[in-house]
Design an enzyme around this catalytic site. Structure first.
Site, mmCIF file in Angstrom:
data_model
loop_
_atom_site.group_PDB
_atom_site.id
_atom_site.type_symbol
_atom_site.label_atom_id
_atom_site.label_comp_id
_atom_site.label_asym_id
_atom_site.label_seq_id
_atom_site.Cartn_x
_atom_site.Cartn_y
_atom_site.Cartn_z
ATOM 1 N N GLU A 13 0.666 -8.596 0.131
ATOM 2 C CA GLU A 13 1.312 -9.091 -1.088
ATOM 3 C C GLU A 13 2.544 -9.915 -0.743
ATOM 4 O O GLU A 13 2.797 -10.967 -1.348
ATOM 5 C CB GLU A 13 1.697 -7.914 -1.985
ATOM 6 C CG GLU A 13 0.505 -7.203 -2.610
ATOM 7 C CD GLU A 13 0.870 -5.882 -3.260
ATOM 8 O OE1 GLU A 13 0.125 -5.424 -4.143
ATOM 9 O OE2 GLU A 13 1.898 -5.280 -2.869
ATOM 10 N N ASP A 68 1.682 4.203 -4.529
ATOM 11 C CA ASP A 68 2.247 5.011 -5.613
ATOM 12 C C ASP A 68 3.119 6.128 -5.053
ATOM 13 O O ASP A 68 4.183 6.435 -5.590
ATOM 14 C CB ASP A 68 1.131 5.627 -6.460
ATOM 15 C CG ASP A 68 0.238 4.591 -7.119
ATOM 16 O OD1 ASP A 68 0.713 3.465 -7.346
ATOM 17 O OD2 ASP A 68 -0.926 4.906 -7.407
#
Length: 474
Positions: free
Chosen positions: A198, A264
């Site tokens: 990313e 997460d």
């Protein structure tokens, strides 16, 4: 010296973002379908777990913190299942129900611990009125220590700039797990946690750590962030801050079964540690340790305080990690009784980089156990100048002890570790660079005891000095 867990029970964290339900169908497979060249799975177990932003909230609750979740769902069985699962683990759910949309659901079919296929059921929430979410966020902000915005590009964070502004106005740290290549929409956040792919989708490919630091620091300044935490799979994590040197944390994963939800866990533990009062660098260390635990589990998972405690203390409590000289001497005696060959090296290791990691891995290959003796802050300053060390001794030793190649880390106050080497008498003494063996401190003592002295090369072009220059040039 040991890293300690904060009192997570005093922390309250709000998670806002794309909630989803992860469904898992498990079963054996022993034949190929006659209809198509695909395996036939005989489903015998069905499991449902909260995913996306809901998994972040689960990770926060698993630590014993107060976890509050805001998100968008449909009015369907998936929304009901999601709410029930979350409430059962004490996550406070505050969902905005959208009757025209289904709850985002991902169905995975697994056999023999392998994922065979994933089926997604979703419709974007991008055009849904965000005002009900804004109202819920404003009500929660006075009571929380950190805000997590979990972006899975499903539409819940389509108005993310307004959410960042609300948090900044309330002086609440806002941490974002980003999605896509438009990081401009996250301007003004406290911290972003992109993975390496990313990050490189935004800044371009980074050929080495120096370029990663340079581009990351530029991004931090350009987006008015306070920091950037880049998760790098088997290379660990890199923390780039406005006013601090880069911090590279090596991976602590022993085995990797499934990376689902690892991001997460990272942002959940990071936010909870910050809300509990930990400084950013220590919060990152805890998040890195938690990631090493969770990737060893199958599917979206959480980390308990006991698992996290074991991850950060386990090596020291079993005779490894950061040690005093007295503890080290006993550990070496025990190792020799087991017939193990002990290797020793030393240095300042001020900003740990890929060259250091490669060197230490090569040193470890010369024996069974590796000792790293680290110059104290005063010793480093005498050797490197008044501006050094960049990282204090405690942080340098914590990072070194997390490396898989390193067994024992011990500090020393002198300019050279000659006295310490003479006390330990390793089987192999190693130094990096262009030294001659006879020039290495402690070599005479090691030779006299029948040991070996080796010189290993460092990787060209990678150095702490170059990293510092890259930062100063920003």
């Amino acid at each position: 010296m040991k890293m300690t867990l904060p009192d997570f029970h005093c922390a309250e964290v709000l998670v806002v973002g794309d909630v989803m339900l992860d469904r898992y169908w498990y079963g054996p497979t022993s034949r190929i379908s006659p209809e198509a060249p695909v395996p036939v799975v005989k489903v015998n177990t069905i499991e449902e777990r909260p995913g996306g932003a809901a998994n972040v909230a689960m990770n926060i609750a698993a630590l014993g913190a107060n976890s509050h979740l805001i998100g968008l769902t449909g009015i369907d069985d998936a929304a009901h299942a999601l709410s029930e699962k979350l409430r059962s683990v004490k996550v406070r759910c505050d969902f905005v129900s959208v009757p025209t949309h289904p709850t985002v659901t991902k169905l995975r079919v697994l056999s023999r611990n392998q994922q065979l296929i994933r089926l997604d059921f979703e419709e974007g929430f991008d055009n849904v009125d965000a005002q009900p979410m804004f109202e819920r966020i404003e009500q929660a902000l006075p009571h929380i220590g950190a805000l997590v915005l979990s972006d899975y590009a499903k539409g819940a964070l389509s108005q993310v700039q307004e959410m960042i502004k609300l948090a900044n106005a309330a002086k609440v740290p806002v941490l974002i797990d980003p999605k896509g290549n438009d990081f401009e929409r996250y301007r003004g956040a406290t911290l972003l946690t992109p993975n390496l792919s990313e990050f490189e989708a935004v800044v371009g490919h980074c050929k080495d750590d120096n370029e990663l630091v340079e581009k990351g620091t530029r991004l931090v300044k350009g987006l008015d962030l306070q920091a950037l935490l880049i998760t790098r799979s088997e290379q660990g994590m890199s923390l780039l801050s406005v006013d601090q040197p880069p911090l590279h944390l090596p991976t602590q994963a022993q085995e990797v079964f499934d990376v689902t939800g690892a991001g997460d866990t990272v942002i959940g533990v990071l936010a909870t540690a910050i809300a509990a009062g930990k400084p950013l660098n220590e919060a990152c260390f805890l998040a890195n340790a938690a990631a090493g635990v969770v990737v060893g589990k199958l599917g979206t998972s959480t980390v308990s305080p006991i698992e996290l405690e074991n991850a950060i203390r386990g090596r020291a409590e079993t005779g490894f990690g950061v040690m005093t000289e007295f503890q080290l001497k006993q550990a070496v005696v025990d190792a020799r009784q087991r017939g193990e060959r002990v290797v020793m090296t030393n240095g300042c290791f001020d900003i740990l980089h890929a060259g250091h990691v490669s060197y230490l891995e090569n040193a470890r290959r010369l024996g069974d156990r590796l000792i790293v003796a680290v110059n104290s802050d005063a010793s480093t300053k005498r050797l490197k100048g008044e501006s050094r060390p960049v990282n204090p001794l405690e942080q340098r030793m914590i990072v070194l002890s997390a490396l898989g190649a390193v067994d024992w880390v011990v500090p020393f106050e002198e300019d050279t570790p000659q006295r310490l080497i003479a006390d330990v008498l390793p089987d192999v003494l190693v130094k990096g660079g262009d030294y001659k063996p006879e020039e290495i401190a402690g070599s005479e003592e090691v030779w006299a005891a029948g040991g070996d002295v080796k010189v290993l090369n460092f990787e060209d072009g990678i150095s702490t000095t170059n990293i510092i220059k890259a930062i100063k040039n920003q």
